[in-house]
Scaffold this active site. Sequence first.
Site, PDB file in Angstrom:
ATOM      1  N   HIS A  86       0.838  -1.211   0.000  1.00  0.00           N
ATOM      2  CA  HIS A  86       0.000   0.000   0.000  1.00  0.00           C
ATOM      3  C   HIS A  86       0.874   1.262   0.000  1.00  0.00           C
ATOM      4  O   HIS A  86       0.736   2.136  -0.851  1.00  0.00           O
ATOM      5  CB  HIS A  86      -0.904  -0.027   1.241  1.00  0.00           C
ATOM      6  N   GLU A  87       1.777   1.329   0.953  1.00  0.00           N
ATOM      7  CA  GLU A  87       2.614   2.528   1.061  1.00  0.00           C
ATOM      8  C   GLU A  87       3.526   2.661  -0.163  1.00  0.00           C
ATOM      9  O   GLU A  87       3.809   3.768  -0.617  1.00  0.00           O
ATOM     10  CB  GLU A  87       3.443   2.501   2.351  1.00  0.00           C
ATOM     11  N   HIS A  97       1.764   4.501  -2.812  1.00  0.00           N
ATOM     12  CA  HIS A  97       1.897   5.960  -2.679  1.00  0.00           C
ATOM     13  C   HIS A  97       3.245   6.422  -3.239  1.00  0.00           C
ATOM     14  O   HIS A  97       3.339   7.434  -3.924  1.00  0.00           O
ATOM     15  CB  HIS A  97       1.835   6.374  -1.209  1.00  0.00           C
ATOM     16  N   HIS A 104       3.190   6.439  -6.915  1.00  0.00           N
ATOM     17  CA  HIS A 104       2.392   7.583  -7.364  1.00  0.00           C
ATOM     18  C   HIS A 104       3.292   8.826  -7.425  1.00  0.00           C
ATOM     19  O   HIS A 104       3.280   9.577  -8.402  1.00  0.00           O
ATOM     20  CB  HIS A 104       1.230   7.770  -6.375  1.00  0.00           C
TER      21      HIS A 104
HETATM   22 ZN   LIG Z   1      -2.578   5.267   2.218  1.00  0.00          ZN
END
Ligand SMILES: [Zn+2]
Length: 721
Positions: free
Chosen positions: A510-511, A514, A517
């Site tokens: 998940h991190e 980011h 992104h």
């Molecule tokens: Zn998050």
Amino acid sequence: MNTLNPRFLTITALAGIAGIVIANFDITRKMKNESSTDKTTSIPLSDKWAGPYGGVPAFDKIEISQFKPALEASMQEKFKEVDQIANSAEPATFENTIMALERSGRMMERVQTIYGVWSNNLSTKEFQAIEEEMEPKLSAFNDQITQNEKLFKRIEAVYNSRIEKNLNPEQQRLAREYYVNFVRGGAKLDETTKKRLSDINQELAGLFTKFSQNLLHDEMEQTLVFKSEEDLKGLPQSIKDAASAAATTKKMAGSWVISNTRSSIDPFLTYSDRRDLREKAWKMFINRGDNPGERDNNGIITEILRLRAERATLLGYATHAHWRLENTMAKTPEKAIELMESVWTPAVARVKEEVADMQTLANKEGANIKIEPWDYRYYAEKVRKEKYDLDQNEVKQYLQLEKLREGMFWVAGELFDFTFTQINDVPVYHPDIRVWEVKNKTTGAHIGLWYFDAYAREGKRSGAWMNAYRNQERMDGNISTIVSNNSNFLKGKPGEPVLISWDDASTLFHEFGHALHGLSSNVTYPMLSGTNVFRDYVEFPSQLLEHWLSTPEVLQKFAIHYQTSQPIPQSLVDRIEKASTFNEGFGTVEYLSSALIDMKLHLAGSLKIDADAFERETLAKLGMPAEIVMRHRTPQFGHIFSGDGYSAGYYSYLWSDVLTADAYSAFVEAGGPYDKKVAQRLSKYVFSVGNTIDPEAGYNSFRGRDAKVDALMIGRGFPVK
Ligand SMILES: [Zn+2]
């Protein structure tokens, strides 16, 4: 496996970037005087970043004593820069106003970035005293800029002439961002109201700081200390080892310490056979911030909510929630609540089934108990074993942190054409931190740097998050991004691999989502760069990446047994797959109850709120199952009370997850998770565009249609209407 656990803070809000700003002229004058006296002192903290890769933070030269003078000097510099823009004799243009603002405050961004790193990772009493002093000052400074009338008039002039001046779409969007942020920050108010607004913001800044420091205090200072093996019954060896290591750190060698953080408490609640100790651990954890005395957060919450309500009224909004939601994809609280409620009902129904399964099992064992909240994780684990023949501890043997990190790199190579090389030529703020250079796999072009701070330590806040030290931009030549991922894994014995749970592995991905992104960003202006997107859109790329953990390619290559080096057997993968919607009732209800309480607290307007009573009564009205507690009870809800960032915004994880589930089906429909064409569209319309286009339009270009909620319901095993 469908995880989508909506649990972690992601981006630490960097003031200075968003240009949401406001004012107290006294403070600035005072500041000017102060810094003129120590102008001769050099402060490495505020210096331009030197070294390779376009410059990197000089973490090796930072001392706590530098923070205050550096913050003050940087405010002074930004003040001068902004003053010049505001008082220019030239008519306002995009170049001399908006671009000039984008170029201003560079020193402040650098200083605040490192200040944020210390706040989140290396917080000490000495540093906390600086935060207490500086947070209200920084808030006042921001207000001072937002409330600068001449500056606002120029921004407004550029915004109003954006079409006739033929600004390109990205420039138009940037002008709009500035205009909207200033208006939302109070730029159009009269002087008296502006003054009150700034007072409120300063008071809030102080309360946010106090709230997080109280929470950190309860997480650090409260522990369970065990002296006898009897107290450890049921715990796997790895948890016993971690508890023993924690005791040694606390100078209690020979005993076992369970810390009051999620990474220690959740495994204890899952495995401890001692029901009395589970109850004790659970109560300690859910009462963080809720203990009578000077660290009690309840009074602070009442004050924060009162001030937020007053601020919303001053700004012309019905409630704080209406103010916050205006600039999001959802746009109104009603829209967000509608989505939450549509998922709430099937989730509660699922919880009833889950509890019934657990009760049956407990009865069969002759436990003679009624399932209580401190039993949920324990019996859920037993049901998982019985129903799905799946033991989380068995899975964990295949989940080595370092192998999974390699797996993430491999995924980034397949989807985004990135390659990662570890480097040792940049300074770090702790010996545990490692850095990788990211390049384009095909062209070899430099993309950015990825810092990885994996392990828990004293003074580091709990959870996991991503941070951007520097945004990608190309306003005046190419500037590459620097991002970090931070988590709280328990460091094993030297030389031994760190084994992590499936949930933690999902969080790791998940991190990293980011981070990707941020790394994919390909825009002109820093304010629109990377993860600077709507709050309810920012969790979409990160939650999406979680899906790649369970792809066969990753599991076969990177889920390798820590002793035998054998890949995870297909039979175990099948069982993981089969159990993928197991316990989704629990996960969804613990999350949604927090998200609904967040929204309802901020819709309550100017009512004087007693957090405990509000929580109790609202949950009763919602029909909250007695066997579950909110994931974040109000006195520990750092997302919404340690800053404004996620306030009335915790729903964002669910909002983004509608997109996530729907987007992943685009891969599945096309030919699998590594379909090159879909990956290219994902990069082109989602990951690389930052906030240069409307997210709804971006999503539509990627998917060929708007998102549907069906994939989310299917992913959680709930019925689709
Ligand atoms: Zn998050």
